[in-house]
Design an enzyme around this catalytic site. Sequence first.
Site, PDB file in Angstrom:
ATOM      1  N   THR A  15      93.388  29.917  76.789  1.00 28.32           N
ATOM      2  CA  THR A  15      92.159  30.184  77.539  1.00 28.32           C
ATOM      3  C   THR A  15      92.334  29.777  78.989  1.00 28.32           C
ATOM      4  OG1 THR A  15      90.757  29.891  75.627  1.00 28.32           O
ATOM      5  CG2 THR A  15      89.752  29.415  77.764  1.00 28.32           C
ATOM      6  N   ARG A  50      81.782  34.781  65.738  1.00 33.40           N
ATOM      7  CA  ARG A  50      81.982  33.386  66.158  1.00 33.40           C
ATOM      8  C   ARG A  50      82.040  33.305  67.692  1.00 33.40           C
ATOM      9  NH1 ARG A  50      85.975  30.495  69.412  1.00 33.40           N
ATOM     10  NH2 ARG A  50      86.092  28.373  68.666  1.00 33.40           N
ATOM     11  N   VAL A  51      81.332  32.352  68.236  1.00 35.56           N
ATOM     12  CA  VAL A  51      81.381  32.112  69.674  1.00 35.56           C
ATOM     13  C   VAL A  51      81.901  30.696  69.898  1.00 35.56           C
ATOM     14  CG1 VAL A  51      79.982  31.873  71.769  1.00 35.56           C
ATOM     15  CG2 VAL A  51      79.510  33.725  70.160  1.00 35.56           C
ATOM     16  N   GLY A  52      82.828  30.574  70.819  1.00 31.21           N
ATOM     17  CA  GLY A  52      83.401  29.261  71.113  1.00 31.21           C
ATOM     18  C   GLY A  52      82.685  28.583  72.266  1.00 31.21           C
ATOM     19  N   GLY A  83      87.091  25.228  70.297  1.00 25.99           N
ATOM     20  CA  GLY A  83      85.809  25.164  70.981  1.00 25.99           C
ATOM     21  C   GLY A  83      84.690  24.461  70.238  1.00 25.99           C
TER      22      GLY A  83
HETATM   23  C1  SD4 Z   1      87.540  28.815  71.932  1.00 20.09           C
HETATM   24  N1  SD4 Z   1      88.211  27.208  73.572  1.00 20.09           N
HETATM   25  O1  SD4 Z   1      87.113  29.955  71.780  1.00 20.09           O
HETATM   26  C2  SD4 Z   1      88.442  28.543  73.089  1.00 20.09           C
HETATM   27  C3  SD4 Z   1      89.848  28.760  72.618  1.00 20.09           C
HETATM   28  C4  SD4 Z   1      90.878  28.241  73.515  1.00 20.09           C
HETATM   29  O2  SD4 Z   1      92.891  28.331  74.344  1.00 20.09           O
HETATM   30  O3  SD4 Z   1      90.709  27.446  74.388  1.00 20.09           O
HETATM   31  N2  SD4 Z   1      92.040  28.669  73.380  1.00 20.09           N
HETATM   32  O4  SD4 Z   1      87.274  27.911  71.156  1.00 20.09           O
END
Ligand code: SD4
Length: 301
Positions: free
Chosen positions: A161, A189-191, A215
Amino acid sequence: AQARGKVVSTWDFGVEANQAAWKVVAGGGSALDAVEAGARWAEGDLCNSTVGRCGNPDRDGVLTLDASIMDGDGRCGAVAALQDIAHPVSVARRVMEKTPHVMLVGEGAQQFAVEQGFAKEKLLTPEAEKAWREWLKTAKYQPQINAERAKLPGNKENHDTLGMLALDASGKLAGACTTSGMAWKMHGRVGDSPIVGAGLYVDNDIGAATASGVGEEMIRNAASFLVVELMRQGRSPEDACREAIDRVVRKRPQASKTLQVCFLALNKHGEVGAFALHKGFVYAVCDAAKQDALLESRSVY
Ligand code: SD4
């Protein structure tokens, strides 16, 4: 005044993302324009499994993107579970600037993007589809860190990310966060990345923070907000990130042994700090003195 400017980003590709943002800052542009430019670079030009068009899909084979953008004056916008639109960070900015809302999700986010002139296009790459078909053979959702691979420097464990924070020449801050989320997540799903306060938080009076990793752990702790509030109490960026990581460990002692969580913070004076649960979190720092620094954070494990 330009010496004041700074751009920081998560992970090794943050070095290149920073270049895109730095052009804006060095040219006297705003931190907000800078982070949008940096995030757009990651969404469009970079090909990795956790951002933009090359991201891995969810467990149903659908690529859904999450992004947020926040200005140090408190304005913010976000999109979650957005499909078939290449630049979620720019849609997030439009949500901020053109609607009375802060966040749009799913079909509504896509409808708004199309109304705003964004092209609808199929994004899932053949490589991502292949990886998903391979995953289907076991179909296990296991975001655990691999103990052996975790020892390798710069190990990302599928965390790619982009979280980016910028300070412009006028001393204003902004941040952006963009992701395809956890690979093989449940559909819908939402992070943390599109959730203001979890994956991103910015306050011109204090500083800014962003996150990468699993997340759910950031959402549980309103973690980026927490990092900024700890800086408000006088902590350095690194110390604030360390305390936020400690909260994750205290709340989830077992899970924290196998999940990666990483924080990156920048205060209004241009000081930078980071901390991770596990070894391997690298972040990129760019300013007038040095444009391509890549540093490794300290970690609990
Ligand atoms: C998430 N924080 O959707 C994001 C994933 C992530 O590098 O950081 N991947 O949970």
